[in-house]
Motif scaffolding. Sequence first.
Motif, PDB file in Angstrom:
ATOM      1  N   THR B  63       0.841  -1.208   0.000  1.00 40.05           N
ATOM      2  CA  THR B  63       0.000   0.000   0.000  1.00 40.05           C
ATOM      3  C   THR B  63       0.871   1.252   0.000  1.00 40.05           C
ATOM      4  O   THR B  63       0.558   2.232  -0.683  1.00 40.05           O
ATOM      5  N   LEU B  66       2.243   1.599  -3.407  1.00 36.39           N
ATOM      6  CA  LEU B  66       1.190   2.105  -4.301  1.00 36.39           C
ATOM      7  C   LEU B  66       1.046   3.627  -4.126  1.00 36.39           C
ATOM      8  O   LEU B  66       0.968   4.368  -5.121  1.00 36.39           O
ATOM      9  N   GLU B 145     -16.234   6.342 -15.641  1.00 32.26           N
ATOM     10  CA  GLU B 145     -16.346   6.440 -14.175  1.00 32.26           C
ATOM     11  C   GLU B 145     -15.147   7.221 -13.638  1.00 32.26           C
ATOM     12  O   GLU B 145     -14.148   6.634 -13.240  1.00 32.26           O
ATOM     13  N   ASN B 148     -14.027   6.253 -10.079  1.00 35.81           N
ATOM     14  CA  ASN B 148     -13.734   4.871  -9.711  1.00 35.81           C
ATOM     15  C   ASN B 148     -13.016   4.108 -10.817  1.00 35.81           C
ATOM     16  O   ASN B 148     -13.345   2.965 -11.098  1.00 35.81           O
ATOM     17  N   TYR B 235     -10.653   6.677   1.986  1.00 33.11           N
ATOM     18  CA  TYR B 235     -10.194   5.507   1.226  1.00 33.11           C
ATOM     19  C   TYR B 235     -10.603   5.641  -0.237  1.00 33.11           C
ATOM     20  O   TYR B 235     -11.634   5.119  -0.658  1.00 33.11           O
ATOM     21  N   PRO B 236      -9.802   6.368  -1.023  1.00 32.18           N
ATOM     22  CA  PRO B 236     -10.124   6.541  -2.439  1.00 32.18           C
ATOM     23  C   PRO B 236      -9.803   5.253  -3.209  1.00 32.18           C
ATOM     24  O   PRO B 236      -9.243   4.319  -2.638  1.00 32.18           O
ATOM     25  N   ASN B 237     -10.136   5.247  -4.497  1.00 30.95           N
ATOM     26  CA  ASN B 237      -9.765   4.055  -5.270  1.00 30.95           C
ATOM     27  C   ASN B 237      -8.242   4.039  -5.444  1.00 30.95           C
ATOM     28  O   ASN B 237      -7.567   5.058  -5.245  1.00 30.95           O
ATOM     29  N   THR B 238      -7.721   2.882  -5.814  1.00 26.79           N
ATOM     30  CA  THR B 238      -6.270   2.686  -5.795  1.00 26.79           C
ATOM     31  C   THR B 238      -5.513   3.607  -6.751  1.00 26.79           C
ATOM     32  O   THR B 238      -4.313   3.792  -6.609  1.00 26.79           O
ATOM     33  N   TYR B 241      -4.736   6.973  -4.618  1.00 26.05           N
ATOM     34  CA  TYR B 241      -4.327   6.795  -3.219  1.00 26.05           C
ATOM     35  C   TYR B 241      -2.910   7.340  -3.088  1.00 26.05           C
ATOM     36  O   TYR B 241      -1.951   6.762  -3.599  1.00 26.05           O
ATOM     37  N   PHE B 246      -2.020   7.741   2.914  1.00 25.47           N
ATOM     38  CA  PHE B 246      -1.348   6.712   3.730  1.00 25.47           C
ATOM     39  C   PHE B 246      -1.022   7.268   5.115  1.00 25.47           C
ATOM     40  O   PHE B 246      -1.312   6.639   6.140  1.00 25.47           O
ATOM     41  N   ASN B 249      -4.343   8.158   7.067  1.00 22.44           N
ATOM     42  CA  ASN B 249      -5.056   6.966   7.559  1.00 22.44           C
ATOM     43  C   ASN B 249      -4.300   6.300   8.692  1.00 22.44           C
ATOM     44  O   ASN B 249      -4.915   5.807   9.639  1.00 22.44           O
TER      45      ASN B 249
END
Lengths: 442, 287
Positions: B63, B66, B145, B148, B235-238, B241, B246, B249
């Motif tokens: 994560t 990412l 989208e 998303n 928590y957004p989409n990957t 992020y 990070f 959170n």
Amino acid sequence: MKNKIAIILTLQFIITVFVFSGCGESTASSNSSKLTYCAYYEDAICDIIKRYNKYCTKHYDESYQIEIVEFESQEEMKLKMSTEIMAGEGPDIFSLSQKLPFEKLTDSKTIADVNELISEFSYDIGIDNCDSKIMDAGVIDGKRYFIPLFYSPDVFITTEETLNKYNLTSSEFSFKALSEKLSKNKKEYSLFGSADDNIAFFYSFLDQYIDFNSGNTEFNSDKFSEDLDSIYSLIKNDTTDENVYYFLYENINNGASILYKEMPAFSIIVKTYSCLKYLGSTPVFVNNYNMDDDSISASIDVGIAVNDNCKNKEKLLPFIKYCLSCDVQKNMSEECMYLPVNSDAMEKCIDSIDEAIDFGDLIVSDKEKAIVETAQSAAIRDYKYIINNITKCNLYGFNYLSDTYFNSSVISDIVDKYLNGDISKEKFIRQLSAATEIYLTE
Amino acid sequence: MRKSKLTRKQKEHIAAYLFILPSFLGIAVFYIVPYIICFVKSLYVGNTFVGIQNYIQLFQNNTFLLALKNTGIFTVTAIPLLMVISFLIALFLNSFKKISSFFRSALLIPVVVPIASLVCVWQLVFDDYGAINGLLNSLGFNTVEFFNSEWSMVMIVFIYVWKYCGFCVILFTAGIANVSQSLYESARLDGAKAHQLVTKITIPMIAPTTFFVFLMELIYSFKIFREVFALFGDYPNTNVYFLQNFINNNYYNLNYPRLSAASIVLSLFIIIVLFIFFCFERKHSYS
């Protein structure tokens, strides 16, 4: 020159006052040798602490007592606790009902391993007298981070008559079948008699597909997708009226609500069973939704954890032992209506069911008394069967599921959007998977 | 009368230090001490000293990687894009001085409008049933989208460029206006073409401005988290992020060892980038 220096010194003084005046009330004890616990309402642990403090004056000394730090609201308490934990302090005892990210606290070793404390201080807290299936719910990666105190099986009460209305029986009950029958019927219904229980039920369904320990999810499985349709349909078509007070007996008997989540204490279950039987119904248990269809699960209603920053850890073990002792477990179980983890306390609770139940004016004849006695023995038999066949135990109780950190802070918005029909199923699964995976791995 | 033993110079030094002291205290209490505490915390898990274990785990954390990747992609894409676009607009406005003041003011509007209002507008524009998708659907394209999918990053870059473009244009316009006209005239006499005037005179001469714009945009690129947070939540989409997600959170998750390690890594990343750019600027600046 003197004026300048005076101005500078005044400025310095003002800055110093501002810097060091930010410290408010601490979650640490006013008496530094005492242990602390934070609460914003009188929960079961506060009750135990009050008893324990009295017990301490007789058996230990006052330094073993626990101070309850009271807060006005949950948010205020959480903010204070977070700040204190960040500073390497915080309350000495956590409760599982507090909205904290416990999965993360175990990761960062903010929570102490109780097994380690037991061996360090050579102190027996009496875990061997407790139901190991339930106690193991507090063990993560071989470390005992959480101590369950009371629990409840994940079952609902209904009647055969209610299920028969939808051509179902308790032996063949499944939420998928119920959903199909209800969709065909197209009549108004209330699933639990409470919209809050609907949400808790939905969260319990979602949490089944998450392994909080390994960080894996199964939201992309066909089973999840298929069952999501059924659960969504059950909740979406539910017509529970928030302004109506649903009575368990009347509604189940009249078919106004289909299932009921009762308090798990033996006495309550037996009383409910008996009353339903007395009213001419055939009470039965049905399992909550389970990924593995045949298994029976349970969840912890009251549990504690120990802050690793605690300065007097040796004083915590007598408290845990007290919480798990037979007498405390039995008394608190009867008061709080939960099932005790202590096996002896459980036996005593079953033995004292007759004393616990007072039917008042309900029983008017020997025939009716016989019906109730038969119902009692049936309830004890059925409930014992469920308790003895529990295969797994979840960390969070059904009634607190909407309030756990993960459900309330990570996925609540996504769930709300989905249940309100704002996003499609595919989008819901995508967003849910992404948020869960990020939360579990970050 | 007793004479002071301090010389005039010493007195001046003392006075100077006393003047600096309030600022130094503020910086020390609010920046230096917390940074040191943060660094020390990053070496502990609970009460146990683990050395650089948190850093190793951080770079093994998918994560975090990412978030690092997304932040890198955003910084590498959005900042140059913004600088190029705003530089071109500044050049354009410089050629039409009569209308430039109006456009400069208009371009500044996104900077001063509150984020909450902008988020509402963007949601209306980028929603599945929003203006852009309405247009796309009417042209026969499928719905995109934006919130998303991989388009989320494109949307965030667009928002960033749109929001900060005006500010950069103002800075570049001021930089260009300061370039001496005699240089252009000499170059024209030597037969230089328009693109050569830009590449050989304008760009080198506004290097300090470019550096300042880069510095500001680097800072603003880390502030884009406000927009991401307002649009996507915790928590957004990957695809969107970022490192700030990070860190944010992990703060809420009370995972302070990881939070501290990530903060130190992020600060080092910024320090290194700025240091490289400082060196580059010193070497290449004409002024």
